[in-house]
Design a protein around this motif. Structure first.
Motif, PDB file in Angstrom:
ATOM      1  N   SER A   1      -9.197   6.317  -5.818  1.00 49.08           N
ATOM      2  CA  SER A   1      -9.137   5.031  -5.131  1.00 49.08           C
ATOM      3  C   SER A   1     -10.160   5.020  -4.007  1.00 49.08           C
ATOM      4  CB  SER A   1      -7.730   4.813  -4.549  1.00 49.08           C
ATOM      5  OG  SER A   1      -7.724   3.732  -3.636  1.00 49.08           O
TER       6      SER A   1
ATOM      7  N   GLU B   1      -5.594  -5.291   3.313  1.00 51.06           N
ATOM      8  CA  GLU B   1      -6.541  -4.310   2.791  1.00 51.06           C
ATOM      9  C   GLU B   1      -6.916  -4.659   1.351  1.00 51.06           C
ATOM     10  OE1 GLU B   1      -7.557  -2.121   4.884  1.00 51.06           O
ATOM     11  OE2 GLU B   1      -5.923  -1.439   6.187  1.00 51.06           O
TER      12      GLU B   1
ATOM     13  N   TRP C   1       0.829  -1.204   0.000  1.00 53.62           N
ATOM     14  CA  TRP C   1       0.000   0.000   0.000  1.00 53.62           C
ATOM     15  C   TRP C   1       0.865   1.256   0.000  1.00 53.62           C
ATOM     16  CZ3 TRP C   1      -3.809   2.542  -1.527  1.00 53.62           C
ATOM     17  CH2 TRP C   1      -4.394   3.618  -0.847  1.00 53.62           C
TER      18      TRP C   1
ATOM     19  N   ASN D   1      -8.342  -2.287  -2.107  1.00 52.36           N
ATOM     20  CA  ASN D   1      -8.815  -1.045  -2.712  1.00 52.36           C
ATOM     21  C   ASN D   1      -9.104  -1.260  -4.188  1.00 52.36           C
ATOM     22  OD1 ASN D   1      -8.068   0.167  -0.209  1.00 52.36           O
ATOM     23  ND2 ASN D   1      -7.701   2.092  -1.258  1.00 52.36           N
TER      24      ASN D   1
ATOM     25  N   LYS E   1     -12.166   6.420   3.150  1.00 52.32           N
ATOM     26  CA  LYS E   1     -10.792   6.269   2.680  1.00 52.32           C
ATOM     27  C   LYS E   1     -10.784   6.596   1.189  1.00 52.32           C
ATOM     28  CE  LYS E   1     -11.656   2.778   5.870  1.00 52.32           C
ATOM     29  NZ  LYS E   1     -11.393   3.511   7.058  1.00 52.32           N
TER      30      LYS E   1
ATOM     31  N   GLY F   1     -11.652   2.153  -0.969  1.00 58.58           N
ATOM     32  CA  GLY F   1     -11.477   0.820  -0.417  1.00 58.58           C
ATOM     33  C   GLY F   1     -11.402   0.831   1.080  1.00 58.58           C
TER      34      GLY F   1
END
Length: 400
Positions: free
Chosen positions: A330, A346, A235, A348, A320, A332
């Motif tokens: 983005s 996570e 990320w 996204n 987010k 997610g």
């Protein structure tokens, strides 16, 4: 006293060793997921009541299976309403699987899991801490929120299951978040991620002869997008890549702003090149010390002419969101903090569709109209207690 101090130092050293070698071991065994570019039809939800009205309606129509993965699943009024619906669908012969993070949902009682299992609803914990590297595993959470219905409808975003997410929390309401409903070929990837996590947690995957039921033929939708799964490994790289690509403007919405050194350096570099940076953060906090840990970063940004920091004041801001120029956005589960950069699992979705980007920009403008611009004076501590809290938050920031 000396004995206790020595024991405390040894404990800290052991925790450090556990974390350091645990992360090395984890990164060696990360399962890399590479999802293709997809085309789906999407609907964006920023309100919990509206989101769950639609999601529960979709669940009510399920014919074959319902898959749900949430970091937090509470056994409160709303959580029980969801479970009752899942129980009804299980009685109809629908296969129901629910995966919940053992730390995020630590208050979800095992007796209820057993009770629901007897009624046909499979509920399992994931990411149970284990030895060796117990401390690292304790931090390594599954933060994804995925729902897949009959392999044809999928959901991804920031909402969990609990009263606060449908605005029934006295202090945090209304809960402002962002969730996306997908129909079309992108649902295949949400299904794959859920079943990967389910199999990893339970060692029980679907039978091969059922594959067509879990991955039915799906038509292309109108919106181009691509999913990216992170497991405490990539990320940060994706964030730096997106920030570095910006030419005009960056909008970052996050409930927590505790950037890594690389991510913060990328923001500073963008500002030096004349890129406008806008941060949307919550005015209130749902965790202690989270805001204090962000102050040292926010002070530096506020001093820069091209950077504006806003605090959302009408409820709790948990979205987010990342928007780069007019080109990419983005949505997610990943926050802009160390936990999402280095610990959490996570998911996204990145969108390059002009219509989607415009819609997200319109949502951001609405959020900004409900926000207060932060000034350096607002971050000035009025007493010694505030100074101590920030110092303590800085010490703990790698885990916040």
């Amino acid at each position: 006293m000396l004995y206790f101090f020595g024991a405390f130092i040894i404990l800290l050293f052991l925790i450090f060793i556990d974390y350091y070698f645990g992360r090395i071991h984890h990164l060696k065994h990360v399962k890399k997921h590479s999802f293709p570019v997809r085309h789906s039809d999407i609907t964006i939800f920023t309100s919990g009541p509206l989101l769950f009205e639609k999601m529960l309606a979709d669940i009510s129509e399920a014919q074959h299976h319902i898959h749900m993965l949430f970091y937090i699943f509470r056994n409160d009024e709303f959580g029980m309403k969801v479970l009752r619906l899942l129980e009804e669908k299980a009685k109809e012969g629908v296969r129901v699987r629910v995966l919940i993070d053992i730390v995020g949902s630590h208050r979800f009682p095992r007796r209820l899991m057993k009770e629901m299992s007897l009624k046909g609803v499979e509920i399992e914990y994931c990411h149970t801490p284990s030895f060796p590297f117990f401390f690292f595993h304790l931090q390594n959470r599954n933060h994804r929120k995925i729902t897949v219905i009959d392999g044809k409808i999928g959901y991804l975003g920031g909402f969990n299951i609990g009263n606060e997410y449908i605005d029934l929390h006295q202090r945090l309401s209304p809960w402002r978040d962002c969730h996306v409903r997908f129909t079309g070929e992108g649902v295949w990837d949400l299904q794959l991620q859920f079943l990967t996590d389910w199999t990893e947690a339970t060692w029980r995957g679907p039978e091969e002869n059922e594959r067509e039921l879990y991955y039915p033929a799906l038509a292309q939708g109108r919106v181009e997008h691509q999913f990216f799964a992170f497991e405490g490994d990539c990320w940060e790289d994706k964030v730096v890549e997106m920030i570095s690509s910006a030419k005009r403007k960056i909008i970052i919405g996050s409930p927590y702003f505790i950037p890594s050194k690389r991510a913060f350096a990328a923001i500073l570099d963008a500002v030096k090149l004349g890129v406008e940076v806008v941060l949307i953060l919550p005015e209130m906090s749902d965790h202690p010390l989270i805001q204090e840990a962000s102050y040292r970063f926010l002070r530096r940004l506020i001093r820069l002419n091209c950077c504006s920091v806003y605090r959302y004041r009408e409820g709790f801001y948990h979205a987010k969101v990342f928007v780069i120029d007019d080109d990419i956005c983005s949505v997610g589960t990943a926050n802009f903090d160390n936990r999402s950069f280095y610990f959490n699992h996570e998911l996204n979705s990145m969108f390059r569709d002009p219509g989607m980007v415009i819609e997200m920009l319109e949502i951001a403008e609405m959020d900004l109209s409900k926000s207060t611009k932060l000034t350096a004076d607002m971050l000035r501590h009025r007493n010694f207690v505030g100074v101590l809290k920030e110092l303590f938050a800085i010490l703990l920031s790698p885990l916040l």
